[in-house]
Every structure is written in C-alpha cells, then in structure tokens.
Write an enzyme that holds these catalytic residues in place. Sequence first.
Site, PDB file in Angstrom:
ATOM      1  N   GLU A   1       0.814  -1.220   0.000  1.00  0.00           N
ATOM      2  CA  GLU A   1       0.000   0.000   0.000  1.00  0.00           C
ATOM      3  C   GLU A   1       0.851   1.274   0.000  1.00  0.00           C
ATOM      4  O   GLU A   1       0.491   2.257  -0.644  1.00  0.00           O
ATOM      5  CB  GLU A   1      -0.893  -0.022   1.243  1.00  0.00           C
ATOM      6  N   ASP A   2       1.967   1.262   0.706  1.00  0.00           N
ATOM      7  CA  ASP A   2       2.705   2.505   0.950  1.00  0.00           C
ATOM      8  C   ASP A   2       4.119   2.563   0.388  1.00  0.00           C
ATOM      9  O   ASP A   2       4.836   3.537   0.647  1.00  0.00           O
ATOM     10  CB  ASP A   2       2.775   2.769   2.459  1.00  0.00           C
TER      11      ASP A   2
END
Length: 177
Positions: free
Chosen positions: A63-64
């Site tokens: 996600e990051d």
Amino acid sequence: MEIMDLVKSFDFAAKKHRDQRRSDPQKTPYINHPIGVANILCQEGGITDVEVLQAAALHDTVEDTDTTIEEIEKYFGKSVRSIVAEVTDDKSLPKQERKRLQVVNAPHKSKQAKLVKLADKLYNLRDLNRVTPEGWTEERVHEYFKWASKVIAGLRGTNQALEDEIDVLFNNRGISL
C-alpha cells in the site's frame, strides 16, 4: 526456519519503509508501526502463527511503498501474500471509498487478515490517543475513532484480548459499541 522467515519479513519491511516517517510531531520512523502491530499480535493477542506475524510486518509495504503483491508471494509465499492482499487498500480508489470498503469488507476477511487488521487498528488508535498527527484536528481524530469502530465491528469474534483493549480506547472516547 520459521524464525528466519519472520526476521526476513522485518528486514524486507525495514528496507521498504526506510525513508518513511509517521505523521506524529516526532516524525517517528514508519517501521515502528509494522513492528508494533506484530508485537501487539504476539504479546497481547497471544498469536504465534508466523505467517500472521510476517503479514503484520509486511502489511503496509504494498500500500505505501513500491512493493508489489507478486514480490510478497515470491519472497514469502502464497499464504503471506494472501493475508497481505486482504489487508491492503487499493490506492487507486478515492480515500472515502477505501474507508467505506474497509467497513463493508471487514466481516468477510480471513481470520488471519482480521487479526492483522485488529492489531493495526489498535496500534493506530493508541497512537492517536498519545498524540495528534500534524495537520489533524481533534475532530478528525474523533471521526477516525468513529470510523474505526465500524471497521472493528466487522472484525469482532477474532481475538477477545485485542478487542478488549480496543474497547477501552472506545469507551474512553465515548464511542458507543
């Protein structure tokens, strides 16, 4: 072998998150978060399933960071990949839609993914209780607590110890359960 797999996960996450910081005023190194989530699972939730702990360490990498879900499978196997995929938001969607989907999808996650989600939310709620992130108002913190209570409603029945800790935070904030 399991301890080596777990350490490999933390090493991978540390490298991927190396330049990231939390949004607290102290600019805490981001890696503290996935380590803290795994620690909550192990120490407070009594979880010893290495794949769950690996997924906790890796839960924000796709996600990051520039990590792909295929990389997770290549280095950590299908089971860890599956858990990480279940707890990863689709960043191509607007933020409000991602938040809505967390609420809608929470009851349908695997038990392993629910454990990671519970510990992740517990870590974040404790962090918000400790300090308001830069750029956040008290109202935004309260809204996060209300939204998190809806996500957690779909995770209930997974780990009573973690749920009890979360309930203390909600009760202290006046969030009805």
